[in-house]
Write an enzyme that holds these catalytic residues in place. Structure first.
Site, mmCIF file in Angstrom:
data_model
loop_
_atom_site.group_PDB
_atom_site.id
_atom_site.type_symbol
_atom_site.label_atom_id
_atom_site.label_comp_id
_atom_site.label_asym_id
_atom_site.label_seq_id
_atom_site.Cartn_x
_atom_site.Cartn_y
_atom_site.Cartn_z
ATOM 1 N N CYS A 20 -32.074 -34.432 34.834
ATOM 2 C CA CYS A 20 -33.433 -33.870 34.848
ATOM 3 C C CYS A 20 -34.523 -34.941 34.842
ATOM 4 C CB CYS A 20 -33.625 -32.925 33.671
ATOM 5 S SG CYS A 20 -32.536 -31.499 33.755
ATOM 6 N N ASN A 67 -35.430 -24.114 35.223
ATOM 7 C CA ASN A 67 -35.227 -25.566 35.168
ATOM 8 C C ASN A 67 -34.579 -26.003 36.483
ATOM 9 O OD1 ASN A 67 -34.385 -28.177 34.719
ATOM 10 N ND2 ASN A 67 -33.468 -27.780 32.713
ATOM 11 N N HIS A 101 -41.351 -32.136 32.445
ATOM 12 C CA HIS A 101 -40.152 -31.486 32.975
ATOM 13 C C HIS A 101 -40.132 -30.048 32.475
ATOM 14 C CE1 HIS A 101 -36.166 -30.455 34.047
ATOM 15 N NE2 HIS A 101 -35.651 -30.569 32.832
HETATM 16 N N1 ACO Z 1 -28.925 -13.794 26.344
HETATM 17 C C1 ACO Z 1 -28.735 -13.266 25.123
HETATM 18 N N2 ACO Z 1 -28.212 -13.975 24.097
HETATM 19 C C2 ACO Z 1 -27.889 -15.240 24.335
HETATM 20 C C3 ACO Z 1 -28.062 -15.861 25.595
HETATM 21 C C4 ACO Z 1 -28.597 -15.080 26.637
HETATM 22 N N3 ACO Z 1 -28.814 -15.558 27.858
HETATM 23 N N4 ACO Z 1 -27.648 -17.143 25.514
HETATM 24 C C5 ACO Z 1 -27.222 -17.344 24.256
HETATM 25 N N5 ACO Z 1 -27.364 -16.208 23.544
HETATM 26 C C6 ACO Z 1 -27.025 -15.969 22.140
HETATM 27 C C7 ACO Z 1 -25.966 -16.901 21.630
HETATM 28 O O1 ACO Z 1 -24.678 -16.436 21.952
HETATM 29 C C8 ACO Z 1 -26.240 -16.884 20.151
HETATM 30 O O2 ACO Z 1 -25.667 -15.744 19.605
HETATM 31 P P1 ACO Z 1 -24.996 -15.767 18.148
HETATM 32 O O3 ACO Z 1 -26.099 -16.136 17.210
HETATM 33 O O4 ACO Z 1 -24.496 -14.371 18.002
HETATM 34 O O5 ACO Z 1 -23.932 -16.804 18.236
HETATM 35 C C9 ACO Z 1 -27.750 -16.736 20.063
HETATM 36 O O6 ACO Z 1 -28.168 -16.251 21.353
HETATM 37 C C10 ACO Z 1 -28.466 -18.026 19.765
HETATM 38 O O7 ACO Z 1 -27.981 -19.061 20.609
HETATM 39 P P2 ACO Z 1 -28.561 -20.515 20.608
HETATM 40 O O8 ACO Z 1 -27.909 -21.343 21.660
HETATM 41 O O9 ACO Z 1 -28.562 -21.057 19.230
HETATM 42 O O10 ACO Z 1 -30.082 -20.190 21.026
HETATM 43 P P3 ACO Z 1 -31.330 -21.118 21.029
HETATM 44 O O11 ACO Z 1 -32.423 -20.496 20.307
HETATM 45 O O12 ACO Z 1 -30.995 -22.548 20.718
HETATM 46 O O13 ACO Z 1 -31.765 -21.093 22.581
HETATM 47 C C11 ACO Z 1 -31.579 -22.421 24.555
HETATM 48 C C12 ACO Z 1 -30.867 -21.527 23.565
HETATM 49 C C13 ACO Z 1 -32.626 -21.623 25.283
HETATM 50 C C14 ACO Z 1 -30.560 -22.960 25.562
HETATM 51 C C15 ACO Z 1 -32.264 -23.587 23.832
HETATM 52 O O14 ACO Z 1 -31.384 -24.166 22.916
HETATM 53 C C16 ACO Z 1 -32.764 -24.658 24.772
HETATM 54 O O15 ACO Z 1 -33.662 -24.460 25.558
HETATM 55 N N6 ACO Z 1 -32.226 -25.899 24.676
HETATM 56 C C17 ACO Z 1 -32.682 -27.006 25.449
HETATM 57 C C18 ACO Z 1 -32.182 -26.976 26.843
HETATM 58 C C19 ACO Z 1 -32.885 -28.070 27.604
HETATM 59 O O16 ACO Z 1 -34.015 -28.403 27.376
HETATM 60 N N7 ACO Z 1 -32.266 -28.712 28.535
HETATM 61 C C20 ACO Z 1 -33.008 -29.791 29.201
HETATM 62 C C21 ACO Z 1 -32.224 -30.686 29.819
HETATM 63 S S1 ACO Z 1 -31.392 -29.895 31.113
HETATM 64 C C22 ACO Z 1 -30.689 -31.127 32.055
HETATM 65 O O17 ACO Z 1 -30.846 -32.292 31.859
HETATM 66 C C23 ACO Z 1 -29.745 -30.665 33.141
#
Ligand code: ACO
Length: 330
Positions: A120, A287, A257
């Site tokens: 990214c 993204n 980004h």
């Molecule tokens: N729909 C519904 N529920 C979901 C989904 C979905 N699409 N995805 C995950 N969940 C659930 C999980 O299973 C989990 O359930 P549980 O509590 O029963 O286990 C719950 O939601 C919470 O999951 P988390 O992963 O802890 O959710 P979080 O609040 O951290 O959000 C997210 C996830 C959006 C991916 C976030 O962590 C994020 O944005 N991280 C950064 C990603 C990023 O910035 N990447 C950049 C670099 S990308 C690159 O370089 C290619």
């Protein structure tokens, strides 16, 4: 006598172009195939839709369209370019580079073209790399492209990752021009790149030619990536401010980004950047990895926000981890 500032070459942005595939995949579409909801996706990420490349479209197809748009925007021909750098993690083939395919697609007979892979952060790394070529005087005009088809490396059964990404391409043309060495110069004023390979397991693709001999799928510990993202991004942006003697108040536009709305908002807040200066397109594009910053630049330039002379900070963070920022006077 030229005061305390020296004449020097600057890499000035003289053209900008983008391309998004026509197919739009909304959160409502994803609800039909995944255990997810529009509400969850919007609340956690800010994403409402993403574009997905057509069956016949490849990363080079997207990149070539963005490149042609950037050349038209600059009023230049392919022969005016002597350096092409494509930032991508989703090349058409293991080799040759997407950049050489775009070089051929543009009908370029000279110059040099190569790919750069920093996930990214790729576009910021490519701008910084092109800047080094141009200010050294070895090359005159660089075509820098971020192009990705992340839809091809997603596990469409993994709701934690597949809802986050989209496809697209953006390109800029940088031209070496004489400046006077001050921050009033147009062009790239400073770049700051970092990486830390210890974080490999938090964001990676579980395949490749020399390991599994397959392409593999994107895997991410989202919460862990999130935890590091804000501090990494603010670190390089602050380094860019410090090295140029500028502050958040001097900035006209912050073009981060586009991974997650919450990361963007938290970074801007920590940096003291007013929310009206923040360009956000993650709602529309998802993204798009290395394409996200040039796509956001396109949106903000085309709707009249970014104007010549504006001070623009771009930044990104991605797999590796890699992260970087560049301060540019438009
Ligand atoms: N729909 C519904 N529920 C979901 C989904 C979905 N699409 N995805 C995950 N969940 C659930 C999980 O299973 C989990 O359930 P549980 O509590 O029963 O286990 C719950 O939601 C919470 O999951 P988390 O992963 O802890 O959710 P979080 O609040 O951290 O959000 C997210 C996830 C959006 C991916 C976030 O962590 C994020 O944005 N991280 C950064 C990603 C990023 O910035 N990447 C950049 C670099 S990308 C690159 O370089 C290619």
């Amino acid at each position: 006598m030229i005061s305390s500032h020296d004449a020097r070459l600057r890499s000035v942005i003289v053209g900008l172009g983008c391309y998004l595939p026509s197919r739009i995949l909304s959160n409502a579409d994803l609800e039909k195939t995944l255990d997810t909801t529009d509400e969850w996706i919007v609340q956690r990420t800010g994403i409402r839709q993403r574009h997905i490349a057509g069956e016949e479209e490849r990363t080079s197809t997207l990149g070539l369209k963005a490149a042609r748009a950037a050349l038209a925007d600059a009023g230049l021909n392919a022969d005016d370019i002597d350096l092409v750098i494509v930032a991508t993690s989703t090349p058409d083939y293991t080799f040759p580079a997407v950049a050489t395919q775009i070089q051929a697609g543009l009908g370029m007979l000279g110059g040099v073209a190569f790919d750069l892979q920093a996930v990214c952060s790729g576009f910021v790394f490519a701008v910084a790399t092109a800047d080094k070529f141009l200010v050294s005087g070895s090359h005159r005009r660089a075509l820098v492209i971020g192009a990705e088809t992340f839809s091809r490396i997603l596990d469409w059964n993994d709701r934690a990752t597949c809802v986050l990404f989209g496809d697209g391409a953006g390109a800029v043309i940088l031209e070496a021009r004489e400046g006077n060495g001050t921050t009033a110069d147009r062009g790239v004023l400073t770049t700051h790149l970092r990486s830390d390979g210890r974080h490999r397991d938090k964001l990676y693709v579980d395949g490749g030619p020399s390991s599994t001999r397959t392409t593999g799928h994107l895997r991410m510990e989202g919460r862990e990536v999130f935890r590091h993202a804000v501090s990494m991004v603010t670190d390089v942006v602050q380094a860019a401010f410090a090295s140029t003697g500028t502050t958040a108040e001097d900035l006209d536009w912050f073009v981060p980004h586009q991974a997650n709305r919450r990361i963007i908002d938290a970074s801007a807040e920590k940096l003291g950047i007013a929310s009206e200066k923040v360009v956000t397109t993650v709602d529309l594009h998802g993204n798009t990895s290395a394409a996200s910053v040039p796509l956001a630049l396109c949106v903000a330039r085309n709707d009249g926000r970014i104007k010549p002379g504006d001070l623009v900070m771009i930044e990104a963070m991605g797999g590796g981890f890699t992260w970087g920022a560049a301060l540019i006077r438009w």
